[in-house]
Design a protein around this motif. Structure first.
Motif, PDB file in Angstrom:
ATOM      1  N   MET A   1       0.347  -1.606  -0.335  1.00 18.06           N
ATOM      2  CA  MET A   1       0.091  -0.332  -0.139  1.00 18.06           C
ATOM      3  C   MET A   1       0.762   1.335  -0.041  1.00 18.06           C
ATOM      4  O   MET A   1       0.307   2.098  -0.811  1.00 18.06           O
ATOM      5  CB  MET A   1      -0.720  -0.423   0.869  1.00 18.06           C
ATOM      6  N   LEU A   2       2.374   1.204   1.123  1.00 20.84           N
ATOM      7  CA  LEU A   2       2.692   2.592   1.013  1.00 20.84           C
ATOM      8  C   LEU A   2       3.734   2.894  -1.017  1.00 20.84           C
ATOM      9  O   LEU A   2       3.623   3.529  -0.939  1.00 20.84           O
ATOM     10  CB  LEU A   2       3.872   2.245   1.893  1.00 20.84           C
ATOM     11  N   ASP A   3       3.889   2.004  -1.098  1.00 23.35           N
ATOM     12  CA  ASP A   3       4.299   1.491  -2.467  1.00 23.35           C
ATOM     13  C   ASP A   3       3.714   2.261  -3.521  1.00 23.35           C
ATOM     14  O   ASP A   3       4.088   2.822  -4.342  1.00 23.35           O
ATOM     15  CB  ASP A   3       4.805   0.145  -3.043  1.00 23.35           C
ATOM     16  N   ALA A   4       2.176   1.532  -3.241  1.00 24.96           N
ATOM     17  CA  ALA A   4       1.579   2.797  -4.294  1.00 24.96           C
ATOM     18  C   ALA A   4       1.527   4.116  -4.190  1.00 24.96           C
ATOM     19  O   ALA A   4       0.995   4.469  -5.345  1.00 24.96           O
ATOM     20  CB  ALA A   4       0.150   1.529  -4.231  1.00 24.96           C
ATOM     21  N   LEU A   5       1.477   4.409  -2.632  1.00 28.57           N
ATOM     22  CA  LEU A   5       1.439   5.649  -2.239  1.00 28.57           C
ATOM     23  C   LEU A   5       2.286   6.404  -3.065  1.00 28.57           C
ATOM     24  O   LEU A   5       2.208   8.312  -3.237  1.00 28.57           O
ATOM     25  CB  LEU A   5       0.537   5.574  -1.186  1.00 28.57           C
ATOM     26  N   ARG A   6       4.238   5.590  -2.872  1.00 28.51           N
ATOM     27  CA  ARG A   6       4.753   6.427  -2.996  1.00 28.51           C
ATOM     28  C   ARG A   6       5.152   7.116  -4.697  1.00 28.51           C
ATOM     29  O   ARG A   6       5.294   8.301  -4.804  1.00 28.51           O
ATOM     30  CB  ARG A   6       6.465   5.686  -2.955  1.00 28.51           C
ATOM     31  N   ALA A   7       3.848   5.452  -5.143  1.00 32.19           N
ATOM     32  CA  ALA A   7       3.938   6.222  -7.016  1.00 32.19           C
ATOM     33  C   ALA A   7       3.474   7.851  -7.039  1.00 32.19           C
ATOM     34  O   ALA A   7       3.295   8.462  -8.025  1.00 32.19           O
ATOM     35  CB  ALA A   7       3.448   5.217  -7.593  1.00 32.19           C
ATOM     36  N   ALA A   8       2.273   7.670  -6.695  1.00 32.17           N
ATOM     37  CA  ALA A   8       1.301   8.741  -6.103  1.00 32.17           C
ATOM     38  C   ALA A   8       0.107   8.575  -5.077  1.00 32.17           C
ATOM     39  O   ALA A   8       0.203   7.664  -4.707  1.00 32.17           O
ATOM     40  CB  ALA A   8       0.477   9.287  -8.039  1.00 32.17           C
ATOM     41  N   PRO A   9      -0.672  10.156  -5.192  1.00 34.10           N
ATOM     42  CA  PRO A   9      -1.527  10.344  -3.705  1.00 34.10           C
ATOM     43  C   PRO A   9      -2.838   9.404  -4.933  1.00 34.10           C
ATOM     44  O   PRO A   9      -2.521   9.630  -6.138  1.00 34.10           O
ATOM     45  CB  PRO A   9      -1.477  11.435  -3.838  1.00 34.10           C
ATOM     46  N   ARG A  10      -3.151   8.008  -3.768  1.00 33.84           N
ATOM     47  CA  ARG A  10      -4.745   7.838  -4.636  1.00 33.84           C
ATOM     48  C   ARG A  10      -6.121   7.627  -3.980  1.00 33.84           C
ATOM     49  O   ARG A  10      -5.438   7.935  -2.360  1.00 33.84           O
ATOM     50  CB  ARG A  10      -4.188   6.599  -3.989  1.00 33.84           C
ATOM     51  N   THR A  11      -6.537   7.754  -4.360  1.00 31.83           N
ATOM     52  CA  THR A  11      -7.860   7.311  -3.425  1.00 31.83           C
ATOM     53  C   THR A  11      -7.795   5.805  -3.005  1.00 31.83           C
ATOM     54  O   THR A  11      -7.363   5.851  -2.545  1.00 31.83           O
ATOM     55  CB  THR A  11      -9.367   7.891  -4.575  1.00 31.83           C
ATOM     56  N   THR A  12      -8.832   6.521  -1.520  1.00 32.14           N
ATOM     57  CA  THR A  12      -9.435   5.001  -0.645  1.00 32.14           C
ATOM     58  C   THR A  12      -9.633   3.691  -1.931  1.00 32.14           C
ATOM     59  O   THR A  12      -9.801   2.720  -1.559  1.00 32.14           O
ATOM     60  CB  THR A  12     -10.050   5.321   0.203  1.00 32.14           C
ATOM     61  N   GLY A  13     -10.250   4.259  -3.216  1.00 35.32           N
ATOM     62  CA  GLY A  13     -11.171   3.103  -3.969  1.00 35.32           C
ATOM     63  C   GLY A  13      -9.778   2.787  -4.003  1.00 35.32           C
ATOM     64  O   GLY A  13      -9.641   1.550  -4.953  1.00 35.32           O
ATOM     65  N   GLU A  14      -9.045   3.690  -5.229  1.00 34.76           N
ATOM     66  CA  GLU A  14      -8.454   3.213  -5.616  1.00 34.76           C
ATOM     67  C   GLU A  14      -6.715   2.271  -5.080  1.00 34.76           C
ATOM     68  O   GLU A  14      -5.951   1.875  -5.688  1.00 34.76           O
ATOM     69  CB  GLU A  14      -7.358   4.940  -6.173  1.00 34.76           C
ATOM     70  N   LEU A  15      -6.973   2.900  -4.227  1.00 31.92           N
ATOM     71  CA  LEU A  15      -5.775   2.445  -2.687  1.00 31.92           C
ATOM     72  C   LEU A  15      -6.219   0.629  -2.761  1.00 31.92           C
ATOM     73  O   LEU A  15      -5.708  -0.577  -2.872  1.00 31.92           O
ATOM     74  CB  LEU A  15      -5.681   2.695  -1.115  1.00 31.92           C
TER      75      LEU A  15
ATOM     76  N   THR B   1      -1.497  10.292   4.848  1.00 39.39           N
ATOM     77  CA  THR B   1      -1.958  11.012   5.606  1.00 39.39           C
ATOM     78  C   THR B   1      -3.619  10.595   4.972  1.00 39.39           C
ATOM     79  O   THR B   1      -3.307  10.510   3.235  1.00 39.39           O
ATOM     80  CB  THR B   1      -1.593  12.868   5.739  1.00 39.39           C
ATOM     81  N   GLY B   2      -4.627  11.590   5.098  1.00 38.09           N
ATOM     82  CA  GLY B   2      -6.332  11.346   4.177  1.00 38.09           C
ATOM     83  C   GLY B   2      -6.629  12.990   3.959  1.00 38.09           C
ATOM     84  O   GLY B   2      -6.545  13.573   5.216  1.00 38.09           O
ATOM     85  N   ARG B   3      -7.383  13.268   2.998  1.00 37.06           N
ATOM     86  CA  ARG B   3      -8.214  14.209   2.946  1.00 37.06           C
ATOM     87  C   ARG B   3      -9.166  14.605   2.229  1.00 37.06           C
ATOM     88  O   ARG B   3      -9.264  13.892   1.076  1.00 37.06           O
ATOM     89  CB  ARG B   3      -6.945  15.931   2.203  1.00 37.06           C
ATOM     90  N   LYS B   4     -10.257  15.121   2.267  1.00 37.49           N
ATOM     91  CA  LYS B   4     -11.517  14.719   1.259  1.00 37.49           C
ATOM     92  C   LYS B   4     -10.860  15.817   0.259  1.00 37.49           C
ATOM     93  O   LYS B   4     -10.707  17.199   0.554  1.00 37.49           O
ATOM     94  CB  LYS B   4     -12.303  15.233   2.824  1.00 37.49           C
ATOM     95  N   VAL B   5     -11.405  14.620  -0.867  1.00 37.11           N
ATOM     96  CA  VAL B   5     -11.084  16.271  -2.253  1.00 37.11           C
ATOM     97  C   VAL B   5     -12.737  15.877  -2.358  1.00 37.11           C
ATOM     98  O   VAL B   5     -13.062  14.755  -3.278  1.00 37.11           O
ATOM     99  CB  VAL B   5     -10.834  15.878  -2.839  1.00 37.11           C
TER     100      VAL B   5
END
Length: 148
Positions: A45-59, A85-89
């Protein structure tokens, strides 16, 4: 008198010259990060987020073998370790890697141990390499090489 109040111990603040009592039951920040990094799923999961920010669904899509509830449980561990970290968009929640806890571990543990290992290797006597290592002191001047 309240029975619950009687059972709880009274804690006094330590004197100025006494060390504060440590909270053994509460893991420190490094413990949370090590716990979070212990799971291969969370590392993916961290590797996926290292590539780019993702939505919860994408994660969730990054670990398709797990159901959404399980992914969210893993995500909670990562957030408690402050690795994510997470933020609402709009209606989506965008998750971002927070690399500072990993850098803190690197600086505190990995870097220090790597420097110690390099220092140890530098102190070792270098091993001879190649054909010159077969030269014996008796025939070193004549250029003869001992058969190997």
């Amino acid at each position: 008198m309240n029975a619950a109040r009687d059972k709880s111990p009274v804690r006094e603040a330590p004197a100025a010259d006494e060390p504060a009592e440590e909270h053994v039951d509460e893991p420190d920040d490094d413990d949370r990060v090590f716990k979070a990094l212990a799971s291969p799923v969370r590392r993916r999961m961290l590797d996926a987020l290292r590539a780019a920010p993702r939505t919860t669904g994408e994660l969730c899509g990054a670990v398709p073998e797990l159901d959404r509830t399980t992914v969210l449980q893993h995500l909670r561990v990562l957030e408690q370790a402050e690795l994510v970290t997470g933020r609402k968009v709009g209606r989506a929640r965008v998750l971002t890697l927070a690399p500072l806890p990993i850098k803190r571990l690197h600086d505190r543990w990995i870097g220090a141990y790597a420097r110690a290992a390099v220092d140890l290797l530098a102190r070792l006597e270098p091993a001879p390499h190649g054909p010159a290592s077969r030269t014996t002191p008796a025939n070193a001047d004549s250029g003869d090489v001992t058969p190997g």
